[in-house]
Design a protein around this motif. Structure first.
Motif, PDB file in Angstrom:
ATOM      1  N   ASN A  20       0.828  -1.210   0.000  1.00  0.00           N
ATOM      2  CA  ASN A  20       0.000   0.000   0.000  1.00  0.00           C
ATOM      3  C   ASN A  20       0.859   1.255   0.000  1.00  0.00           C
ATOM      4  N   CYS A  79     -10.846   4.515  -6.212  1.00  0.00           N
ATOM      5  CA  CYS A  79      -9.474   4.743  -6.672  1.00  0.00           C
ATOM      6  C   CYS A  79      -9.507   5.839  -7.742  1.00  0.00           C
ATOM      7  N   CYS A  80     -10.116   6.957  -7.388  1.00  0.00           N
ATOM      8  CA  CYS A  80     -10.408   8.022  -8.361  1.00  0.00           C
ATOM      9  C   CYS A  80      -9.163   8.753  -8.845  1.00  0.00           C
ATOM     10  N   ASP A  85     -11.564  11.201 -14.294  1.00  0.00           N
ATOM     11  CA  ASP A  85     -12.853  10.822 -14.889  1.00  0.00           C
ATOM     12  C   ASP A  85     -13.965  11.823 -14.579  1.00  0.00           C
ATOM     13  N   ASP A 101      -9.764   7.724  -2.845  1.00  0.00           N
ATOM     14  CA  ASP A 101      -8.453   7.203  -3.252  1.00  0.00           C
ATOM     15  C   ASP A 101      -7.529   7.168  -2.035  1.00  0.00           C
ATOM     16  N   ILE A 102      -6.547   6.292  -2.109  1.00  0.00           N
ATOM     17  CA  ILE A 102      -5.595   6.158  -0.992  1.00  0.00           C
ATOM     18  C   ILE A 102      -4.543   7.274  -1.014  1.00  0.00           C
ATOM     19  N   SER A 103      -4.319   7.885  -2.196  1.00  0.00           N
ATOM     20  CA  SER A 103      -3.274   8.916  -2.309  1.00  0.00           C
ATOM     21  C   SER A 103      -3.852  10.291  -1.978  1.00  0.00           C
ATOM     22  N   ASP A 147      -8.125   3.669   2.296  1.00  0.00           N
ATOM     23  CA  ASP A 147      -7.680   2.405   1.701  1.00  0.00           C
ATOM     24  C   ASP A 147      -8.907   1.522   1.447  1.00  0.00           C
ATOM     25  N   LEU A 148      -9.293   1.432   0.182  1.00  0.00           N
ATOM     26  CA  LEU A 148     -10.522   0.719  -0.184  1.00  0.00           C
ATOM     27  C   LEU A 148     -10.368  -0.795  -0.169  1.00  0.00           C
ATOM     28  N   GLN A 177     -11.258   2.268 -12.212  1.00  0.00           N
ATOM     29  CA  GLN A 177     -10.502   2.324 -13.471  1.00  0.00           C
ATOM     30  C   GLN A 177      -9.000   2.214 -13.222  1.00  0.00           C
ATOM     31  N   TYR A 182      -4.375  -3.796  -8.135  1.00  0.00           N
ATOM     32  CA  TYR A 182      -3.545  -3.634  -6.935  1.00  0.00           C
ATOM     33  C   TYR A 182      -4.105  -4.448  -5.768  1.00  0.00           C
TER      34      TYR A 182
HETATM   35  N1  SAM Z   1      -8.938   5.722 -11.595  1.00  0.00           N
HETATM   36  C1  SAM Z   1      -8.016   6.779 -11.935  1.00  0.00           C
HETATM   37  C2  SAM Z   1      -7.903   6.925 -13.431  1.00  0.00           C
HETATM   38  O1  SAM Z   1      -8.369   6.043 -14.164  1.00  0.00           O
HETATM   39  O2  SAM Z   1      -7.368   7.944 -13.878  1.00  0.00           O
HETATM   40  C3  SAM Z   1      -6.631   6.545 -11.299  1.00  0.00           C
HETATM   41  C4  SAM Z   1      -5.956   5.270 -11.706  1.00  0.00           C
HETATM   42  S1  SAM Z   1      -4.305   5.087 -11.070  1.00  0.00           S
HETATM   43  C5  SAM Z   1      -3.587   4.088 -12.302  1.00  0.00           C
HETATM   44  C6  SAM Z   1      -4.516   3.950  -9.723  1.00  0.00           C
HETATM   45  C7  SAM Z   1      -5.082   4.599  -8.476  1.00  0.00           C
HETATM   46  O3  SAM Z   1      -5.412   3.574  -7.520  1.00  0.00           O
HETATM   47  C8  SAM Z   1      -4.110   5.541  -7.798  1.00  0.00           C
HETATM   48  O4  SAM Z   1      -4.664   6.829  -7.692  1.00  0.00           O
HETATM   49  C9  SAM Z   1      -3.886   4.894  -6.425  1.00  0.00           C
HETATM   50  O5  SAM Z   1      -3.627   5.831  -5.406  1.00  0.00           O
HETATM   51  C10 SAM Z   1      -5.200   4.138  -6.234  1.00  0.00           C
HETATM   52  N2  SAM Z   1      -5.137   3.061  -5.226  1.00  0.00           N
HETATM   53  C11 SAM Z   1      -4.249   2.039  -5.175  1.00  0.00           C
HETATM   54  N3  SAM Z   1      -4.469   1.268  -4.086  1.00  0.00           N
HETATM   55  C12 SAM Z   1      -5.552   1.801  -3.445  1.00  0.00           C
HETATM   56  C13 SAM Z   1      -6.261   1.449  -2.266  1.00  0.00           C
HETATM   57  N4  SAM Z   1      -5.888   0.416  -1.514  1.00  0.00           N
HETATM   58  N5  SAM Z   1      -7.327   2.215  -1.900  1.00  0.00           N
HETATM   59  C14 SAM Z   1      -7.684   3.290  -2.648  1.00  0.00           C
HETATM   60  N6  SAM Z   1      -7.038   3.685  -3.769  1.00  0.00           N
HETATM   61  C15 SAM Z   1      -5.983   2.951  -4.173  1.00  0.00           C
END
Ligand code: SAM
Length: 350
Positions: A20, A79-80, A85, A101-103, A147-148, A177, A182
């Motif tokens: 994570n 995970c926006c 989008d 989103d986690i970030s 953290d989803l 998306q 992950y």
């Molecule tokens: N969905 C967006 C798009 O299509 O533009 C962002 C995609 S990006 C490739 C992957 C995203 O997944 C990142 O912003 C990351 O922080 C998020 N992510 C990864 N693990 C996560 C988790 N455990 N909980 C929430 N978000 C997570």
């Protein structure tokens, strides 16, 4: 099925902290970097980004539906990221958007993008370029960090809001998306996110996503297109497996099959996991989610783009113009986009 408030899930969350934090750190860093970089049109993956965006417009355009003609349309973006989008939500006439989103850096960026476009003034003159390309948002939005894969959405939202948001559930569409992969480190994580999806959706609502194709990975294994370093790809993208993949392409366990993914100018060898699609389909059935659609990116584009060509933003379409005057991806980009599929599940009931 997992009880998410148990001690067990807390333990696995601690154990999973490593991956994570790698992912969170990567997307936090990328958010800062892309702000500094300036023009995206010079990126080597500019055409590919537009192509991937077109795919998401098509998927959301075809599968996000309101419950009744006058009912508000509520969209949950899991995970926006940086809110890439949000424009698509305006395109499909969403009334209420929820992004998680986690970030934290990405979520801040998404909120700022939303606020700017919400406040935007659109000149009424139809000749004006700005009016044609306008991105003014006519929907409400809220954002949360969490953290989803380890927490339920109510747990995440509780920390960010105070109950008021409950009224938005169940939602019409849940989107995930380029992120679901992950979660495939452990069954626990996959079940947590599927619980989040299923509990959030109204009956008849849709779960829409994009993930790497397990069929594509298997075909690379069967055709022996891996190098000695357990890698396949080209100059634009590569996939490097942690362990030697099984010769017949069938992994012993559906979870934890790790590889590092690289995409030029976007993802720097970040760990992700194979999503065996048949396992996903069967698991989804456990959660009342029935498969409606599954297609690889090249097929989605070729079959659907004629219906969308005139509807999509001009800059996006122009951004997919190839050297031969046609539209779409070319050269190394072709294989890099063929790595992905789009899927849609529908929540049972009516
Ligand atoms: N969905 C967006 C798009 O299509 O533009 C962002 C995609 S990006 C490739 C992957 C995203 O997944 C990142 O912003 C990351 O922080 C998020 N992510 C990864 N693990 C996560 C988790 N455990 N909980 C929430 N978000 C997570």
């Amino acid at each position: 099925k997992t009880d998410y408030k148990t001690f067990q899930s807390n333990i696995s969350h601690k154990e999973n902290k490593d991956i994570n934090s790698i992912v969170r750190q990567h997307y936090n860093q990328r958010t800062h970097q892309s702000k500094l970089q300036g023009s995206r049109t010079r990126s080597p993956i500019y055409k590919m980004r537009n192509f991937n965006n077109a795919i998401k417009y098509i998927l959301l355009g075809n599968w996000v539906k309101r419950r009744a003609p006058n009912a508000p349309l509520v969209f949950l973006d899991l995970c926006c990221g940086k809110g890439g989008d949000l424009n698509k939500c305006e395109f499909v006439n969403v009334d209420q958007y929820i992004g998680i989103d986690i970030s934290d850096a990405s979520v801040r960026e998404a909120f700022s993008r939303y606020s700017q476009n919400k406040a935007r003034f659109i000149p009424q003159n139809p000749q004006s370029k700005r009016s044609r390309d306008s991105r003014r948002y006519n929907f409400e939005a809220c954002f949360a960090t969490g953290d989803l894969f380890s927490y339920t959405i109510p747990e995440i939202l509780e920390k960010n809001f105070s109950g008021i948001i409950d009224a938005l559930f169940p939602v019409d569409a849940v989107s995930i998306q380029f992120s679901f992969h992950y979660a495939w480190e452990t069954e626990d994580k996959v079940r947590t996110i599927l619980t989040n999806v299923s509990r959030s959706l109204r009956p008849g609502g849709t779960f829409i996503g994009t993930i790497p194709s397990s069929d594509f990975i298997r075909s690379k294994i069967l055709k022996k297109e891996f190098t000695e370093e357990r890698t396949f790809g080209n100059d634009l993208y590569h996939v490097r497996f942690e362990q030697e993949p099984p010769e017949d392409g069938h992994f012993e366990s559906p979870y934890g099959n790790r590889y590092d993914y690289f995409l030029k100018d976007a993802v720097d060898d970040v760990p992700e996991y194979v999503v065996p699609f048949e396992t996903l389909r069967l698991l989804c059935e456990d959660y009342g989610l029935i498969l409606k659609y599954k297609q690889n990116f090249p097929d989605i584009f070729n079959l659907e783009i004629p219906n969308y060509f005139s509807k999509l933003n001009k800059n996006l379409v122009d951004g997919m113009k190839r050297a031969d005057g046609k539209y779409g991806v070319e050269g190394d980009e072709k294989e890099a986009v063929a790595f992905y599929i789009g899927f849609v599940f529908e929540k049972v009931g009516n």
